[in-house]
Design an enzyme around this catalytic site. Structure first.
Site, PDB file in Angstrom:
ATOM      1  N   ASN A   1       5.676  -8.911  -9.825  1.00  0.00           N
ATOM      2  CA  ASN A   1       5.983 -10.330  -9.631  1.00  0.00           C
ATOM      3  C   ASN A   1       4.779 -11.179 -10.012  1.00  0.00           C
ATOM      4  OD1 ASN A   1       4.264 -10.752  -7.176  1.00  0.00           O
ATOM      5  ND2 ASN A   1       5.607  -9.128  -6.425  1.00  0.00           N
TER       6      ASN A   1
ATOM      7  N   LYS B   1       7.988   8.496 -20.698  1.00  0.00           N
ATOM      8  CA  LYS B   1       8.508   7.192 -21.131  1.00  0.00           C
ATOM      9  C   LYS B   1      10.003   7.292 -21.468  1.00  0.00           C
ATOM     10  CE  LYS B   1       7.944   3.584 -24.528  1.00  0.00           C
ATOM     11  NZ  LYS B   1       7.455   3.207 -25.832  1.00  0.00           N
TER      12      LYS B   1
ATOM     13  N   PRO C   1       8.533   0.488   1.682  1.00  0.00           N
ATOM     14  CA  PRO C   1       8.215   0.332   3.109  1.00  0.00           C
ATOM     15  C   PRO C   1       7.809  -1.107   3.374  1.00  0.00           C
ATOM     16  CG  PRO C   1       6.428   1.444   1.947  1.00  0.00           C
ATOM     17  CD  PRO C   1       7.577   1.331   0.977  1.00  0.00           C
ATOM     18  N   ASP C   2       8.119  -1.617   4.545  1.00  0.00           N
ATOM     19  CA  ASP C   2       7.698  -2.979   4.895  1.00  0.00           C
ATOM     20  C   ASP C   2       6.355  -2.876   5.635  1.00  0.00           C
ATOM     21  OD1 ASP C   2       7.334  -5.534   6.146  1.00  0.00           O
ATOM     22  OD2 ASP C   2       9.428  -5.955   5.621  1.00  0.00           O
ATOM     23  N   ILE C   3       5.307  -3.302   4.952  1.00  0.00           N
ATOM     24  CA  ILE C   3       3.955  -3.129   5.493  1.00  0.00           C
ATOM     25  C   ILE C   3       3.752  -4.030   6.711  1.00  0.00           C
ATOM     26  CG2 ILE C   3       1.493  -3.332   4.912  1.00  0.00           C
ATOM     27  CD1 ILE C   3       2.545  -2.788   1.931  1.00  0.00           C
TER      28      ILE C   3
ATOM     29  N   PHE D   1       3.452 -13.805   5.669  1.00  0.00           N
ATOM     30  CA  PHE D   1       3.743 -14.966   4.830  1.00  0.00           C
ATOM     31  C   PHE D   1       5.236 -14.994   4.547  1.00  0.00           C
ATOM     32  CE2 PHE D   1       0.069 -17.256   3.030  1.00  0.00           C
ATOM     33  CZ  PHE D   1      -0.913 -16.651   3.803  1.00  0.00           C
TER      34      PHE D   1
ATOM     35  N   LYS E   1      12.216 -14.756  10.009  1.00  0.00           N
ATOM     36  CA  LYS E   1      11.383 -13.648   9.509  1.00  0.00           C
ATOM     37  C   LYS E   1      10.362 -13.211  10.559  1.00  0.00           C
ATOM     38  CE  LYS E   1      10.917 -13.578   5.244  1.00  0.00           C
ATOM     39  NZ  LYS E   1      10.640 -13.988   3.898  1.00  0.00           N
TER      40      LYS E   1
HETATM   41  O1  C5P Z   1      10.508  -9.838   3.488  1.00  0.00           O
HETATM   42  P1  C5P Z   1       9.613 -10.754   2.743  1.00  0.00           P
HETATM   43  O2  C5P Z   1       9.067 -10.155   1.480  1.00  0.00           O
HETATM   44  O3  C5P Z   1      10.133 -12.135   2.517  1.00  0.00           O
HETATM   45  O4  C5P Z   1       8.365 -10.949   3.743  1.00  0.00           O
HETATM   46  C1  C5P Z   1       7.166 -11.541   3.361  1.00  0.00           C
HETATM   47  C2  C5P Z   1       6.057 -11.039   4.232  1.00  0.00           C
HETATM   48  O5  C5P Z   1       6.181  -9.650   4.469  1.00  0.00           O
HETATM   49  C3  C5P Z   1       4.704 -11.208   3.574  1.00  0.00           C
HETATM   50  O6  C5P Z   1       3.746 -11.372   4.587  1.00  0.00           O
HETATM   51  C4  C5P Z   1       4.517  -9.872   2.853  1.00  0.00           C
HETATM   52  O7  C5P Z   1       3.154  -9.578   2.655  1.00  0.00           O
HETATM   53  C5  C5P Z   1       5.154  -8.919   3.826  1.00  0.00           C
HETATM   54  N1  C5P Z   1       5.786  -7.751   3.218  1.00  0.00           N
HETATM   55  C6  C5P Z   1       5.223  -6.508   3.410  1.00  0.00           C
HETATM   56  N2  C5P Z   1       5.842  -5.398   2.886  1.00  0.00           N
HETATM   57  C7  C5P Z   1       6.997  -5.525   2.190  1.00  0.00           C
HETATM   58  C8  C5P Z   1       7.572  -6.776   1.981  1.00  0.00           C
HETATM   59  C9  C5P Z   1       6.937  -7.878   2.509  1.00  0.00           C
HETATM   60  O8  C5P Z   1       4.177  -6.418   4.033  1.00  0.00           O
HETATM   61  N3  C5P Z   1       7.559  -4.442   1.701  1.00  0.00           N
END
Ligand code: C5P
Length: 413
Positions: free
Chosen positions: A214, A292, A310-312, A330, A344
């Protein structure tokens, strides 16, 4: 933050001296007072006139000039500075500093000074790696001289390797970090606290040559890491691929993918505050190709099978003994900003959300300014449009206030 600071540049004779003009411009932009001592060799690469015009000050070169000495003695030159920067620090001037020579104005000022000294080496790769130069750097480091760079790269002599002088922005960051370190403890409310910051985009491999990513520039996250460090925190910055320079005084861990970002965050150990400013890719390839993916004439394009990353932020926010006292996320949204951000905060389990509108018209992604809203259990604070640095400083200030406030349990005792 360099406003009113007095920087004395010792300009030595190397081709990298041309970068001094940009360095002066950046320092002056921050309202620092810049003065130059120019060596005889330095004057072969930049003219006293150009330095004088840019610094709006006299340029000093001659130790035996009666006018110079009566106007500003060599001791006074160092007394009148907050910090000295040797730029470019050639192999020759480093050797003379290490040997304690005082045979021209530059070396005499450097020997006479008791102010912090920063050196930005620039030389041919073999001169840099030569045992003599490395021994001189070791001697100078042991005496408290700080170094910025050299960087790897192609040099004026067409060779590749370490020896290329740091860019002016990197030198300015190193100057800022050194001056910060000089500040009294009262200016360091986060001293003794550990902070983790994620920044930049992630890259998710499709195959060995392609990826999903992105537009995140890392500007906001990097500025937050720098601001927390300025307030005295011990900061680990886990960064995806960005072009902004590493903030000075911060431990930077560079990663590509979300999985690597999570592993680096967990490896950072216990922290007091975590700020997740990275734009983590929501999905990765379920099975990235190991070779490739080839275009086949007439064949349909491949379909990419994705799986969630994974959602950090959510992982770091999970309750438990290791949870940071404060977790900040954020929310980059293009519509229903506040409502989505409030939602969120609950979904991720974090304490605060910094919400910003990233619709293309706002210019937030990659831009220098940001309009944010700070969402906490107490409600929504609307901040005015500020530079990303000011947003970072204001957020770091709010974090410092929160972390230095007694916890409710402590307050009740
Ligand atoms: O779910 P979304 O991407 O909108 O959430 C944004 C927040 O979650 C940001 O703080 C981003 O750094 C964190 N995030 C994360 N891991 C992910 C997706 C988002 O830490 N896989």
């Amino acid at each position: 933050m360099l406003k009113g600071k007095r920087i004395l540049l010792v300009v030595a004779g190397g081709i990298a001296a041309f970068k001094v003009h940009e360095l002066i411009r950046l320092l002056r932009k921050q309202d620092a007072a810049v003065r130059c001592v120019l060596t005889e060799a330095g004057a072969k690469f930049v003219t006293p006139l150009s330095l004088q015009a840019l610094t709006e000050d006299k340029v000093y070169s001659d130790m035996f000039s009666l006018t110079d000495e009566s106007e500003m003695g060599h001791i006074q030159l160092s007394r009148d500075a907050d910090l000295l920067v040797v730029v470019p620090a050639t192999a020759n001037i480093l050797a003379r500093m290490a040997g304690g020579l005082a045979d021209d104005l530059a070396s005499t000022v450097l020997l006479a000074t008791d102010k912090p000294v920063l050196a930005a080496p620039a030389m041919n790769v073999r001169m840099w790696s030569h045992a003599a130069t490395q021994a001189n750097v070791g001697t100078l480091t042991a005496r408290g001289i700080r170094f910025v760079g050299p960087n790897d790269g192609v040099m004026a002599c067409n060779e590749f390797g370490p020896g290329r002088m740091s860019e002016p922005v990197e030198i300015v960051a190193a100057i800022e970090a050194m001056l910060e370190a000089e500040k009294p403890a009262a200016d360091k409310p986060l001293a003794g606290k550990r902070a983790l910051v994620t920044s930049g985009p992630t890259r998710e491999a499709i195959d060995p040559v392609r990826y999903i990513s992105n537009h995140s520039s890392g500007k906001q996250g990097h500025a937050i890491a720098a601001a927390l460090a300025q307030l005295g925190a011990d900061v680990t910055l886990v960064s995806g691929p960005v072009t902004v320079p590493d903030p000075a005084g911060v431990a930077v861990v560079k990663i590509d993918s979300a999985d690597q970002m999570l592993a680096a965050c967990l490896a950072a150990g216990a922290v007091d505050v975590a700020v997740c400013a990275a734009a983590v890719a929501d999905w990765k390839m379920a099975a990235p190709a190991t070779a490739k993916i080839k275009k086949q004439a007439g064949a349909a394009p491949p379909s990419l099978v994705l799986t969630p990353n994974p959602d950090i932020l959510a992982t770091l926010s999970r309750p438990g003994p290791k949870r940071p006292r404060l977790v900040v996320g954020f929310a980059a949204e293009t519509e229903n900003l506040i409502a989505n951000a409030i939602d969120k905060r609950t979904r991720k389990g974090c304490d605060w959300i910094v919400a910003n509108d990233v619709s293309p018209a706002t210019g937030t992604f990659g831009g220098d300014r940001n309009t944010v809203h700070l969402i906490s259990a107490e409600g929504v604070q609307d901040w005015p449009t500020l530079s990303k640095e000011r947003v970072a400083m204001q957020l770091a200030g709010a974090i410092a206030l929160h972390l230095t406030r007694p916890r409710p349990a402590e307050a009740a005792e």
